[in-house]
Design a protein around this motif. Sequence first.
Motif, PDB file in Angstrom:
ATOM      1  N   ASP A 231       8.408  -7.853  -5.143  1.00 14.82           N
ATOM      2  CA  ASP A 231       8.788  -9.257  -5.309  1.00 14.82           C
ATOM      3  C   ASP A 231       9.350  -9.837  -4.022  1.00 14.82           C
ATOM      4  OD1 ASP A 231      10.798  -7.288  -5.898  1.00 14.82           O
ATOM      5  OD2 ASP A 231      12.156  -8.932  -6.412  1.00 14.82           O
ATOM      6  N   LEU A 232       9.700  -8.988  -3.068  1.00 15.84           N
ATOM      7  CA  LEU A 232      10.256  -9.448  -1.790  1.00 15.84           C
ATOM      8  C   LEU A 232       9.178  -9.614  -0.735  1.00 15.84           C
ATOM      9  CD1 LEU A 232      13.461  -7.210  -1.689  1.00 15.84           C
ATOM     10  CD2 LEU A 232      13.244  -9.576  -2.474  1.00 15.84           C
ATOM     11  N   TRP A 233       8.275  -8.647  -0.642  1.00  8.82           N
ATOM     12  CA  TRP A 233       7.161  -8.752   0.285  1.00  8.82           C
ATOM     13  C   TRP A 233       6.072  -7.792  -0.134  1.00  8.82           C
ATOM     14  CZ3 TRP A 233      12.030  -8.073   2.964  1.00  8.82           C
ATOM     15  CH2 TRP A 233      12.481  -6.753   2.957  1.00  8.82           C
ATOM     16  N   TRP A 234       4.861  -8.060   0.360  1.00  8.05           N
ATOM     17  CA  TRP A 234       3.717  -7.216   0.049  1.00  8.05           C
ATOM     18  C   TRP A 234       3.526  -6.179   1.151  1.00  8.05           C
ATOM     19  CZ3 TRP A 234       0.055 -11.903  -1.172  1.00  8.05           C
ATOM     20  CH2 TRP A 234       0.394 -12.423  -2.422  1.00  8.05           C
ATOM     21  N   PRO A 235       2.966  -5.035   0.817  1.00  2.11           N
ATOM     22  CA  PRO A 235       2.748  -4.001   1.842  1.00  2.11           C
ATOM     23  C   PRO A 235       1.653  -4.411   2.814  1.00  2.11           C
ATOM     24  CG  PRO A 235       1.748  -3.350  -0.227  1.00  2.11           C
ATOM     25  CD  PRO A 235       2.537  -4.590  -0.520  1.00  2.11           C
ATOM     26  N   GLU A 236       1.798  -3.957   4.045  1.00  5.33           N
ATOM     27  CA  GLU A 236       0.776  -4.190   5.055  1.00  5.33           C
ATOM     28  C   GLU A 236      -0.310  -3.119   4.948  1.00  5.33           C
ATOM     29  OE1 GLU A 236       0.390  -6.632   7.214  1.00  5.33           O
ATOM     30  OE2 GLU A 236       2.211  -7.695   6.614  1.00  5.33           O
ATOM     31  N   ARG A 237      -1.440  -3.426   5.504  1.00  7.88           N
ATOM     32  CA  ARG A 237      -2.558  -2.485   5.446  1.00  7.88           C
ATOM     33  C   ARG A 237      -2.185  -1.146   6.081  1.00  7.88           C
ATOM     34  NH1 ARG A 237      -7.012  -1.345   9.750  1.00  7.88           N
ATOM     35  NH2 ARG A 237      -8.020   0.381   8.671  1.00  7.88           N
ATOM     36  N   ALA A 238      -1.423  -1.154   7.194  1.00  2.00           N
ATOM     37  CA  ALA A 238      -1.072   0.091   7.870  1.00  2.00           C
ATOM     38  C   ALA A 238      -0.207   0.987   6.987  1.00  2.00           C
ATOM     39  CB  ALA A 238      -0.357  -0.205   9.184  1.00  2.00           C
ATOM     40  N   SER A 269      -7.562  -5.219  -7.539  1.00  2.00           N
ATOM     41  CA  SER A 269      -7.212  -6.639  -7.476  1.00  2.00           C
ATOM     42  C   SER A 269      -5.894  -6.857  -6.736  1.00  2.00           C
ATOM     43  CB  SER A 269      -7.124  -7.218  -8.895  1.00  2.00           C
ATOM     44  OG  SER A 269      -6.163  -6.509  -9.671  1.00  2.00           O
ATOM     45  N   ASP A 270      -4.977  -5.896  -6.830  1.00  2.00           N
ATOM     46  CA  ASP A 270      -3.725  -6.006  -6.077  1.00  2.00           C
ATOM     47  C   ASP A 270      -3.987  -5.921  -4.585  1.00  2.00           C
ATOM     48  OD1 ASP A 270      -1.655  -6.121  -8.230  1.00  2.00           O
ATOM     49  OD2 ASP A 270      -2.489  -4.172  -8.752  1.00  2.00           O
ATOM     50  N   LEU A 271      -4.899  -5.030  -4.182  1.00  2.00           N
ATOM     51  CA  LEU A 271      -5.229  -4.929  -2.758  1.00  2.00           C
ATOM     52  C   LEU A 271      -5.805  -6.243  -2.242  1.00  2.00           C
ATOM     53  CD1 LEU A 271      -6.874  -1.372  -2.508  1.00  2.00           C
ATOM     54  CD2 LEU A 271      -4.452  -2.000  -2.389  1.00  2.00           C
ATOM     55  N   HIS A 272      -6.660  -6.860  -3.031  1.00  2.00           N
ATOM     56  CA  HIS A 272      -7.219  -8.153  -2.628  1.00  2.00           C
ATOM     57  C   HIS A 272      -6.121  -9.211  -2.494  1.00  2.00           C
ATOM     58  CE1 HIS A 272     -11.069  -6.334  -3.925  1.00  2.00           C
ATOM     59  NE2 HIS A 272     -11.617  -7.220  -3.109  1.00  2.00           N
ATOM     60  N   ARG A 273      -5.172  -9.186  -3.416  1.00  2.00           N
ATOM     61  CA  ARG A 273      -4.089 -10.172  -3.377  1.00  2.00           C
ATOM     62  C   ARG A 273      -3.217  -9.946  -2.153  1.00  2.00           C
ATOM     63  NH1 ARG A 273       0.739  -9.699  -6.135  1.00  2.00           N
ATOM     64  NH2 ARG A 273      -0.170  -7.996  -7.349  1.00  2.00           N
ATOM     65  N   TRP A 274      -2.867  -8.678  -1.886  1.00  2.00           N
ATOM     66  CA  TRP A 274      -2.032  -8.391  -0.717  1.00  2.00           C
ATOM     67  C   TRP A 274      -2.768  -8.750   0.574  1.00  2.00           C
ATOM     68  CZ3 TRP A 274      -0.927  -2.797  -2.822  1.00  2.00           C
ATOM     69  CH2 TRP A 274      -0.101  -2.897  -3.965  1.00  2.00           C
ATOM     70  N   ALA A 275      -4.083  -8.539   0.574  1.00  2.00           N
ATOM     71  CA  ALA A 275      -4.863  -8.797   1.786  1.00  2.00           C
ATOM     72  C   ALA A 275      -4.848 -10.260   2.173  1.00  2.00           C
ATOM     73  CB  ALA A 275      -6.305  -8.316   1.601  1.00  2.00           C
TER      74      ALA A 275
END
Length: 287
Positions: A231-238, A269-275
């Motif tokens: 809820d604070l931030w999404w993970p980066e790809r790395a 779908s979460d990966l797409h959202r974070w991306a």
Amino acid sequence: MTPVTVRAANTHKAMEELLRRLGPDALILSTRHVDGEVELTALPPDAEAAPAQPASFAQAFQREAVRPAPADPMTALARRLLLPDGLAPDPVTRILVAGPPGAGKSMLAARIAAQLMLDDPTLRPQIVAPRPAAALVEDRLRGWARLMGLAIDRPTTMQAMYLPDPAPHAPQIVDLSDIPADAPTLTARLVETAGAEPVLCLPAGLHPSRTARLCRDWQAFAPTVTLTGLDLWWPERAELDAIADAGLKLTRIAAGTGLVRSLSRPAASDLHRWATGWTPATAAAAG
């Protein structure tokens, strides 16, 4: 190419064996429970059916015209990072929650207890929080346990080494927050219980090199990974790559401040959202 089938006591051990034999990009064909074990069948990542020789130029042209578009770059990342869709979770007997300071391990332990009770009201999880010495202050985990009508056990590290096996109706959730130095030793002892699941709790937004180091440190126990603070931030790809490169699976994500309905199983779908929050170059390189 001939499919490879492995069996193990639980999903995590079966996935670990597939990773060892076929690598993280293996194509899983089926999963099922057989005689109390998990059976996975998969193909190597480079396995393809041999194309049939076209009978004519017209057939070859038609086949080329309907060739599918290149796979979404998130697909490869999802295959490496997430459990296969439709794979049912294993029955839990003991969960060991470890991770760096400030990751939210105690909150995660309480949330897992709440989720188990929601999924099966007959369960009464046993929350265990080993301590290095006598506890002199009230802790938040005890307060969260009271909200759920649960007691909390606070054995010393030495007493925790000899925890009895969990009862069928009372899965153990062991919060290792207070004994970071002894956490690997205690995990090595308690993880031998059938159905035990080590959980590496990591906060989203952790530096990728730190994520990679923690994953390597705990890799021998084949833990699942839970990312907190979504809820604070999404993970980066790395960060996600660091988890996948260690051969670990992201099986839970946590968000919000409450105990109930705060955990979920991540999906493509979460990966797409974070991306959507990544730079275009980073998102394109995710595959």
